[in-house]
Design a protein around this motif. Structure first.
Motif, mmCIF file in Angstrom:
data_model
loop_
_atom_site.group_PDB
_atom_site.id
_atom_site.type_symbol
_atom_site.label_atom_id
_atom_site.label_comp_id
_atom_site.label_asym_id
_atom_site.label_seq_id
_atom_site.Cartn_x
_atom_site.Cartn_y
_atom_site.Cartn_z
ATOM 1 N N THR A 93 -3.192 4.883 -10.461
ATOM 2 C CA THR A 93 -3.688 3.517 -10.411
ATOM 3 C C THR A 93 -2.809 2.696 -9.487
ATOM 4 O O THR A 93 -1.715 3.122 -9.110
ATOM 5 N N VAL A 94 -3.293 1.532 -9.138
ATOM 6 C CA VAL A 94 -2.542 0.634 -8.267
ATOM 7 C C VAL A 94 -2.271 -0.656 -9.024
ATOM 8 O O VAL A 94 -3.134 -1.147 -9.761
ATOM 9 N N THR A 95 -1.060 -1.164 -8.885
ATOM 10 C CA THR A 95 -0.697 -2.436 -9.487
ATOM 11 C C THR A 95 -0.016 -3.302 -8.441
ATOM 12 O O THR A 95 0.620 -2.791 -7.514
ATOM 13 N N ALA A 96 -0.166 -4.597 -8.598
ATOM 14 C CA ALA A 96 0.504 -5.536 -7.706
ATOM 15 C C ALA A 96 1.925 -5.760 -8.189
ATOM 16 O O ALA A 96 2.195 -5.770 -9.386
ATOM 17 N N GLU A 97 2.833 -5.913 -7.241
ATOM 18 C CA GLU A 97 4.205 -6.267 -7.600
ATOM 19 C C GLU A 97 4.206 -7.683 -8.159
ATOM 20 O O GLU A 97 3.223 -8.404 -8.059
ATOM 21 N N LYS A 98 5.310 -8.093 -8.737
ATOM 22 C CA LYS A 98 5.442 -9.400 -9.379
ATOM 23 C C LYS A 98 4.757 -10.513 -8.585
ATOM 24 O O LYS A 98 5.022 -10.686 -7.402
#
Length: 102
Positions: A93-98
């Motif tokens: 999966t892909v997540t955005a950094e802070k």
């Protein structure tokens, strides 16, 4: 165990392809259709899953946003009220950094 909803794919390369398409302005559904079409089977989708987080396997940027690709161990798929348990299956999966938005 964690619960989350987002784009999940069978392989790292499929997530990278999805991100490249989104980075070029392709809408989410069209990007998913393109990746699935290239694989000739459904390999990526937006899903509600119960999972355990694995390692961060890659980091990249798209349209000025910092993203992480994470390996997850999916244990169940949900539709909001019912969970379908599956044998533990590795996905990406892909997540955005802070503070970033995918």
């Amino acid at each position: 165990m964690e619960i989350g909803q987002g784009v999940i794919c069978d392989t790292l390369q499929q997530v990278e392809r999805y991100i490249a398409l989104r980075g070029n302005g392709t809408e989410t559904n069209a990007a998913l259709q393109a990746v699935n079409g290239e694989a000739h089977v459904p390999v990526c989708s937006v899903a509600l899953v119960m999972f355990s987080t694995g390692a961060r396997v890659a980091g990249l940027s798209a349209q000025g946003r910092l993203l992480s690709i994470i390996k997850i161990n999916v244990r169940a798929f949900g539709n909001g009220s019912v969970w379908m348990k599956i044998p533990a299956t590795m996905r990406y999966t892909v997540t955005a950094e802070k503070g970033q938005i995918v």
